[in-house]
Design an enzyme around this catalytic site. Structure first.
Site, PDB file in Angstrom:
ATOM      1  N   GLU A 280       0.832  -1.195   0.000  1.00 17.37           N
ATOM      2  CA  GLU A 280       0.000   0.000   0.000  1.00 17.37           C
ATOM      3  C   GLU A 280       0.874   1.255   0.000  1.00 17.37           C
ATOM      4  O   GLU A 280       0.535   2.257  -0.620  1.00 17.37           O
ATOM      5  CB  GLU A 280      -0.929  -0.029   1.217  1.00 17.37           C
ATOM      6  CG  GLU A 280      -2.092   0.937   1.100  1.00 17.37           C
ATOM      7  CD  GLU A 280      -3.200   0.626   2.110  1.00 17.37           C
ATOM      8  OE1 GLU A 280      -3.487  -0.570   2.337  1.00 17.37           O
ATOM      9  OE2 GLU A 280      -3.748   1.570   2.667  1.00 17.37           O
ATOM     10  N   GLU A 283       1.943   1.779  -3.430  1.00 11.22           N
ATOM     11  CA  GLU A 283       0.787   2.242  -4.201  1.00 11.22           C
ATOM     12  C   GLU A 283       0.556   3.733  -3.935  1.00 11.22           C
ATOM     13  O   GLU A 283       0.314   4.522  -4.855  1.00 11.22           O
ATOM     14  CB  GLU A 283      -0.451   1.435  -3.767  1.00 11.22           C
ATOM     15  CG  GLU A 283      -1.706   1.734  -4.567  1.00 11.22           C
ATOM     16  CD  GLU A 283      -2.923   0.952  -4.044  1.00 11.22           C
ATOM     17  OE1 GLU A 283      -2.877   0.442  -2.900  1.00 11.22           O
ATOM     18  OE2 GLU A 283      -3.918   0.864  -4.780  1.00 11.22           O
ATOM     19  N   CYS A 300      -8.152  -2.242   4.408  1.00 11.29           N
ATOM     20  CA  CYS A 300      -7.998  -3.365   5.344  1.00 11.29           C
ATOM     21  C   CYS A 300      -9.308  -3.801   5.954  1.00 11.29           C
ATOM     22  O   CYS A 300      -9.459  -4.944   6.363  1.00 11.29           O
ATOM     23  CB  CYS A 300      -7.081  -2.985   6.504  1.00 11.29           C
ATOM     24  SG  CYS A 300      -5.533  -2.333   5.949  1.00 11.29           S
ATOM     25  N   SER A 320      -7.592   1.541  -1.973  1.00 11.57           N
ATOM     26  CA  SER A 320      -6.375   0.792  -2.314  1.00 11.57           C
ATOM     27  C   SER A 320      -6.754  -0.567  -2.894  1.00 11.57           C
ATOM     28  O   SER A 320      -7.680  -1.224  -2.418  1.00 11.57           O
ATOM     29  CB  SER A 320      -5.540   0.590  -1.040  1.00 11.57           C
ATOM     30  OG  SER A 320      -4.590  -0.422  -1.247  1.00 11.57           O
ATOM     31  N   LYS A 359     -15.049 -10.077   8.280  1.00  5.43           N
ATOM     32  CA  LYS A 359     -13.967 -10.880   7.688  1.00  5.43           C
ATOM     33  C   LYS A 359     -14.484 -12.201   7.155  1.00  5.43           C
ATOM     34  O   LYS A 359     -13.922 -12.783   6.232  1.00  5.43           O
ATOM     35  CB  LYS A 359     -12.879 -11.145   8.745  1.00  5.43           C
ATOM     36  CG  LYS A 359     -12.028  -9.926   9.059  1.00  5.43           C
ATOM     37  CD  LYS A 359     -11.000  -9.662   7.966  1.00  5.43           C
ATOM     38  CE  LYS A 359     -10.276  -8.339   8.221  1.00  5.43           C
ATOM     39  NZ  LYS A 359      -9.514  -7.893   7.043  1.00  5.43           N
ATOM     40  N   GLU A 362     -15.733 -11.385   3.858  1.00  2.53           N
ATOM     41  CA  GLU A 362     -14.596 -11.066   2.983  1.00  2.53           C
ATOM     42  C   GLU A 362     -13.955 -12.352   2.472  1.00  2.53           C
ATOM     43  O   GLU A 362     -13.684 -12.493   1.274  1.00  2.53           O
ATOM     44  CB  GLU A 362     -13.560 -10.236   3.758  1.00  2.53           C
ATOM     45  CG  GLU A 362     -12.379  -9.808   2.915  1.00  2.53           C
ATOM     46  CD  GLU A 362     -11.266  -9.159   3.752  1.00  2.53           C
ATOM     47  OE1 GLU A 362     -10.961  -7.991   3.501  1.00  2.53           O
ATOM     48  OE2 GLU A 362     -10.714  -9.844   4.642  1.00  2.53           O
ATOM     49  N   GLU A 367     -13.814 -13.612  -5.531  1.00  2.00           N
ATOM     50  CA  GLU A 367     -12.478 -13.443  -6.123  1.00  2.00           C
ATOM     51  C   GLU A 367     -11.354 -13.860  -5.189  1.00  2.00           C
ATOM     52  O   GLU A 367     -10.191 -13.863  -5.594  1.00  2.00           O
ATOM     53  CB  GLU A 367     -12.290 -11.978  -6.561  1.00  2.00           C
ATOM     54  CG  GLU A 367     -12.329 -10.939  -5.436  1.00  2.00           C
ATOM     55  CD  GLU A 367     -13.725 -10.458  -5.059  1.00  2.00           C
ATOM     56  OE1 GLU A 367     -14.709 -11.145  -5.422  1.00  2.00           O
ATOM     57  OE2 GLU A 367     -13.844  -9.425  -4.394  1.00  2.00           O
ATOM     58  N   CYS A 504     -10.207  -2.133  14.757  1.00  2.00           N
ATOM     59  CA  CYS A 504     -10.462  -3.565  14.944  1.00  2.00           C
ATOM     60  C   CYS A 504     -10.653  -3.942  16.414  1.00  2.00           C
ATOM     61  O   CYS A 504     -11.358  -4.890  16.728  1.00  2.00           O
ATOM     62  CB  CYS A 504      -9.322  -4.381  14.372  1.00  2.00           C
ATOM     63  SG  CYS A 504      -8.990  -3.962  12.663  1.00  2.00           S
TER      64      CYS A 504
END
Lengths: 574, 596, 112
Positions: A280, A283, A300, A320, A359, A362, A367, A504
């Site tokens: 990141e 990036e 994240c 990102s 999560k 996710e 993908e 988190c």
């Protein structure tokens, strides 16, 4: 400010005007039971459990919403209060399944606690009970309307704290239910899976999708090579489940417990967090130098990503492309680790322990199989891990410490602070500033980005350039920040957004608590661990350097892109 | 002729629309054309006359002839006889229930004699869609007086002095409410009219909005001037389409004439009105729920304090009154508080509008001076009970109210007397029950209503009314057990003392009131498994009294399930297993030989 | 913007039209079958025209007055105070005079 004098249960108390009776009572240690009240949410006055008697008023009043007045005389335990409170609770229980013995919240249920506290010994109302289908459509959250007590805390947190409004109250009278738009499954609505509703639910009407049986299955399967990663915020909270003081750091005990449970390899998500910073960070440098798609927004937090996809799809190019640490870890477990350990990736069962319910969704995204397999097979929350530890009869609080396995258990202090709001930004700044400045930072603590304010912003000078950054935690704050950008009122280069309040550490999978201070204790634990780490900058993590040298090649290179980056899509809310 | 010599007023209130006034009015226009009278006779649509049972109603002026139940086929005769030849059509006149005497003049009808119309002053008198007709009856004079000759404080003093109390149910002094809103700090304030009338059978507010919408528009502007608000909202249920349409027309007309908008009467005072539609949730009649609904949220009540006068719509100081309360305002401002106070009682000045319903001859809308007794309303205005049956109870205050028995028929109707007697004024529903009504069943009916209409927010109301209803259902089903009455009383006490809003706090009233005056009926149901009024099906058992039965066989023929057998001229019997308790045999038996 | 004077002028104008609904003084024209045959409708029209022109506080009503046929057309004045005056064998020109004569008694609608 005007001061008000009153007496509660014959004890005098002086408070500011506008204080509620409940707050005044708390100040002098008079305990009034509550249910729909939550210190961080708008006041409802709905459940009437907290009723008290005020001299001169015919009716009992809800102490959580009723303002104090001068010379008010309050009784919290008069005969009529006791009787009313018990009848109200009895009415609530009468429309509840009362299946405590097999309930996931057995022992940590506010309704159970109230029943014990108020000494309910019978339920005289024998009529109908709610009988509705349990909603298991979401990968993250299970909704069981039959257990719901309609306190509305979930509805408020979803609307107020998270600006999502995936659930609301529908119907009238005794047919009232908390439900989704058009009564669809949670998965088919705007829900982002953040699980804040679970954290405020007093009963088990909202709970995480239980994936422990799948993990047990893998652990018991002799063919399966079970690897596990543990997110930073887990170690700052897991101890609470075992009676330890909030803020206890239990990294070593967690590793020992996982080993005793039978996991083959115990790794650290923080390793992947360091890797995320490298990807990141590069990036960001690329976007900054070429002035494209600024601000860059972190990716994240799956709660945030899901929110952006549903509510701000026009902002997706700013997010990102880096996968989250969990998913970077997942893909590397079945490629890099499998190759090094010479294990058939088909036999690897990859588990992650997360403070987060989003999560789970996710990991289930279509993908997320760049390794050629499902990158992460099962996600369990801090709470689910605790229940596995309990089931295995492990005396967690008295466990000795042990270490994560190498190489993917190696991490820096930068990876650690990912677990708290502002941490990803701080970790990124440690790396980006050094790369761009070309010299070592004099101090690693970026105090400007720390704290718990919903939105924080700062300007940092990097390589002589002012870099405007912003941090938001909790989606309602993210919304405020994004709206100000869209309205042209603010401009930034780099933004960190965490879906949950506090980041988190306040995730939807964390040990339950109604204490707002608990997040501060957990954050302090992570900052403490950062201080104790020998290496505190992601780009100095030797295991990550080795990963690039022997496997990935260049940061943001072709292989890194193929394995560690992803894409997003606008999703319909309804 | 060119000059208008007669006005034919056709009631176009919801009641008369339902009984077909539109078709009748069309036929009237055609008949007038046919007879060449359309240029000298003007047909005017009006609001409700109140006598809905007798609709469609037609009033012919200048004679003031009151025709009722006029059907399209009656119109030709009415036009050719009355309008052309000046002969009153006797058969279309109202006939007194007992004497069968035909009465041609409105004011001679018993139903109207004891009424005094203040809030309904223009209903049935003017075309509600004509602002000019309203103005002709001193409309907007009160507004003109207020904004050009009075200070806001003087306006409020006048309202306070009048002693007007909120007509929505609680009876809170209107002047004090206005004063709270006036002194409340805030740059923006609102005036809200509660037109979310929801009591079963009540239609006072609907009739005012349908018959005299400008009175509400004018009053709200006066209120805006008094408290310092520039914007008002009328929250009206969408089930009142005619009221909504007439109110919209009224607002539009008032804006066109500059009676709403900027700088009203050159005073510098600005005021405008908007309409917000409710979806018919009973709880939205509760003022905080109403405000929440206007704000676009689910209509649930908010805890008070803070009261709306301090923190109301969108957190701003807000004055809320209901339609009937507002309708009284222009009269008070224009004619002064003394005149208003000359009507009614000391603590409840003025009049009250009631919707008369139930087992009573003259159902409809009536307006009486406060202090009129229930007996006068039931017998003199309402014409007594049909079929010569005995009066049993009178329910006031809607689902939040109570039932008063025959012994209390001389209770004067005012806020305090009704409360003291064990009922309440409420918004103006008045339901009469006779000997054939089961009071347990009546309580069950109201509980069913409130538990259906509970918003579900607070536990006692949501869960408690459900359990009370279940117990009542058990009792009426013959499954009542010892302890049920006590459990009902305990629940009632907790629900009324702990509920969040007025709906919950008053929901147990129908049960408490019937327990107070008709406890023996509950006991008969529970302990003797008997429904004294013969209403509760499960408790009925049909049998033929052999001594009375002549064996005519009529009951056998009418029984839909062949449960009756017997030979001709021999006493018959009923097979209880087959009997479905429909009551057809009882109605048919000429000898009253069937018992329940 | 509307002024109070404008409001009052609307009130006064429309109030005259609404006198039909709350009449003070009435001029009843006998309009039975015989009355109409004898020209009652023309008399009615004439009466109304004069009432209107003079702006009188009086309404014209058609009613089936029972009087001997030879007295038709008949017209009866009924004052606000209950006073009754009956005119028989009225003609269109006579009625104009009758109304004019009654003008003082009834006053104008303006002052009603």
């Amino acid at each position: 400010m005007e001061r008000i004098k009153l007496t509660i249960d014959n004890k005098p108390v002086e408070v500011e005007a506008g204080t509620t009776i409940l707050e005044a009572a708390q100040k002098i240690g008079v305990h009034i039971p509550t249910l729909c009240y939550h210190p961080e949410l708008r006041l409802e006055g709905a459940c009437r459990i907290c009723v008290v008697e005020v001299e001169g008023l015919r009716n009992l009043v809800a102490s959580c919403v009723y303002p104090v007045a001068d010379n008010m005389v309050v009784k919290t335990n008069s005969e009529s209060v006791r009787r009313a409170r018990k009848t109200v609770l009895e009415l609530l229980i009468a429309n509840h399944p009362m299946d405590c013995l097999v309930c996931s919240r057995h022992g940590e249920c506010e309704l159970q606690d109230l029943s014990r506290q108020l000494g309910i010994r019978q339920v005289r109302f024998t009529g109908g009970k709610r009988d509705m289908a349990v909603d298991e459509s979401s990968h993250s959250i299970v909704r069981d309307p039959n257990k719901c007590v309609l306190c509305g805390r979930c509805v408020r947190v979803c609307a107020e704290t998270q600006a999502v409004s995936a659930i609301g109250v529908a119907n009238r009278g005794s047919s009232s239910i908390v439900t989704t738009p058009f009564n669809k499954g949670l998965a088919d609505g705007p829900c982002v899976g953040c699980g804040q509703c679970i954290n405020v639910c007093p009963v088990a009407a909202l709970r995480e999708k239980d994936d422990t049986e799948r993990v047990w299955g893998a652990l018991h399967d002799p063919q399966a090579h079970v690897v596990v990663q543990v997110a930073p915020a887990v170690r700052a909270a897991l101890g609470e489940e075992f009676g330890m003081r909030p803020g206890s750091l239990v990294t070593g005990k967690t590793v020992t417990a996982l080993r005793q449970l039978g996991f083959d390899q115990i790794f650290d998500t923080q390793f992947a967090a360091d890797l995320t910073i490298i990807e990141e960070g590069h990036e960001f440098i690329h976007r900054l130098k070429n002035n494209v798609n600024l601000p860059l927004i972190t990716s994240c937090s799956p709660g945030w990503v899901g929110y952006c996809e549903r509510f701000y799809p026009e902002m997706l190019p700013h997010v990102s492309t880096c996968k989250s640490p969990q998913q970077m870890f997942g893909v590397l477990a079945k490629t890099y680790y499998a190759e090094r350990a010479n294990i058939n990736p088909a036999n690897i069962f990859s588990v992650s322990v997360m403070p987060c319910t989003a999560k789970k969704s996710e990991a289930a995204r279509e993908e997320m199989q760049s390794s050629g397999y499902r990158d992460v097979d099962a996600v369990i929350t801090t709470r689910e891990l605790a229940s596995m530890i309990r089931e295995a009869g492990i005396d967690f609080a008295n466990l000795p410490d042990s270490e994560f396995e190498l190489p993917m258990g190696m991490s820096t202090g930068a990876g650690t602070i990912f677990g708290v709001t502002g941490g990803v930004m701080e970790a990124a700044l440690r790396t980006v500033a050094e790369i761009l400045d070309g010299e070592e930072l004099p101090s690693l603590e970026f105090q400007q980005v720390r704290g718990f304010a919903g939105v924080r912003e700062a300007t940092i000078r990097i390589a002589g350039q002012p870099v405007r950054i912003a941090i938001a935690n909790g989606l309602a704050h993210a919304k405020r920040l994004l709206d100000s950008i869209k309205a042209g009122e603010a401009e930034y280069h780099f933004i960190e957004i965490m879906g949950c309040p506090g980041g988190c550490i306040g995730g939807g999978g964390q040990p339950l608590s109604t204490d707002p201070e608990i997040r501060m204790h957990r954050a302090a634990a992570l900052y403490r661990q950062d201080m104790l780490k020998k290496v505190r900058k992601s780009h100095e993590n030797p295991a990550v350097k080795e990963l690039y040298r022997s496997f990935l090649g260049e940061p943001n290179g072709e292989k890194a892109h193929q394995l560690l980056h992803t894409h997003y899509q606008a999703r319909s809310r309804y | 002729m060119g000059l208008i010599r007669s006005h034919v007023l056709v009631c176009a209130g919801t009641g008369c629309v339902s009984s077909g006034c539109k078709m009748m009015q069309e036929a009237m226009q055609q008949a007038l054309e046919r007879h060449g009278l359309s240029s000298e006779i003007k047909v005017v649509e009006t609001g409700c006359f109140g006598f809905c049972k007798e609709g469609p109603i037609v009033m012919v002026y200048p004679e003031g002839t009151f025709y009722c139940q006029v059907k399209p086929e009656d119109v030709e005769e009415l036009v050719s006889e009355h309008l052309l030849k000046g002969r009153i059509v006797e058969r279309l006149l109202y006939k007194e229930p007992v004497s069968e005497r035909a009465i041609s003049l409105f004011n001679d009808i018993g139903f109207y004699q004891k009424q005094q119309r203040v809030a309904l002053r223009n209903c049935g008198k003017i075309n509600p869609e004509s602002i000019e007709e309203y103005i002709a009856r001193d409309g907007y004079q009160a507004l003109a007086k207020a904004v050009t000759q009075m200070t806001p404080t003087q306006v409020i003093e006048m309202v306070s002095e009048s002693g007007l109390r909120g007509r929505g149910g609680g009876g809170f002094p209107a002047g004090r409410k206005w004063e709270f809103a006036r002194v409340a700090q805030g740059d923006i304030k609102y005036v809200v009219c509660n037109a979310d009338e929801g009591d079963p059978g009540a239609f006072m507010d609907r009739s005012i909005l349908e018959g005299d919408p400008h009175s509400v528009v004018e009053a709200m502007a006066i209120a805006g001037y008094a408290i310092g608000a520039k914007q008002g909202y009328v929250y009206v249920r969408a089930e009142y389409p005619i009221a909504v349409e007439r109110l919209s027309i009224a607002i539009k007309q008032a804006r066109e004439l500059g009676l709403l908008g900027k700088n009203i009467f050159g005073s510098g005072f600005d005021f405008d009105l908007g309409i917000r539609l409710g979806a018919g949730a009973f709880v939205c009649g509760e003022e905080t729920a109403l405000l929440t609904s206007i704000e676009g949220h689910r209509g649930t009540p908010r805890p008070r304090p803070p009261y709306p006068a301090v923190k109301g719509l969108w957190g701003k100081p807000t004055l809320i009154n209901n339609v009937e309360t507002f309708a009284n305002i222009p009269v008070i401002i224009l004619h002064g508080p003394a005149k208003f106070k000359s009507i009614g009682t000391d603590t409840s000045p003025g009049t009250k509008v009631f919707a008369l319903a139930g087992n009573i001859n003259n159902t409809g809308l009536v307006e009486v001076p406060m202090g009129t007794t229930l007996r006068e309303i039931v017998y003199d205005i309402g014409g007594g009970i049909p079929g010569g049956k005995a009066f049993k109870a009178c329910q006031t205050g809607g689902p939040s109210g109570g039932c008063l028995p025959a012994e209390l028929l001389d209770t004067p109707v005012d806020y305090d007397s009704l409360t003291a007697a064990g009922s309440m004024m409420g918004s103006g529903g008045l339901i009469v029950m006779d000997e054939d009504n089961c009071m347990v069943d009546v309580a069950r009916f109201f509980l069913e209503f409130t538990q259906d209409e509970s918003c579900g927010k607070c536990v006692p109301c949501r869960e408690g009314t459900k359990r009370m209803l279940e117990i009542l259902e058990r009792i009426t089903n013959g499954e009542g057990v010892a302890g049920d009455i006590e459990l009902l009383e305990e629940l009632a006490e907790v629900i009324s003392r702990t509920s969040l809003c007025g709906l919950g706090q008053t929901a147990p009233n129908p049960v408490l009131a019937t327990l107070k005056f008709f406890r023996d009926e509950y006991e008969a149901h529970i302990y003797e498994k008997r429904c004294p009024a013969g209403v509760c099906q499960a408790l009925l058992s049909y049998a033929i009294v052999a001594e009375k039965c002549k064996g005519c066989g009529l009951c056998k023929k009418v029984c839909p399930v062949d449960a009756i057998s017997g030979d001709l001229r021999q006493p018959h019997t009923i097979d209880k297993d087959k009997c479905i308790k429909c009551g057809a045999c009882v109605a048919k038996c000429p000898f009253k030989a069937i018992s329940r | 913007m509307m002024t109070v004077a404008q409001l009052n002028s609307i009130r006064d104008r429309v109030r005259k039209e609404l006198l039909i609904r709350e009449p003070h003084n009435r001029l009843v024209v006998g309009v039975g079958t015989v009355g109409i045959a004898a020209g009652a409708r023309e008399i009615m029209a004439a009466a109304m025209e004069v009432v209107n022109t003079l702006g009188l506080d009086m309404v014209v009503v058609g009613e089936d007055l029972s009087v001997p046929a030879e007295q038709m057309p008949v017209v009866r004045f009924i004052g606000a105070d209950g006073e009754e005056i009956t005119f028989t064998s009225v003609t269109a020109s006579k009625i104009r005079e009758i109304v004019k004569d009654l003008a003082d008694k009834v006053g104008t609608a303006e002052n009603a």
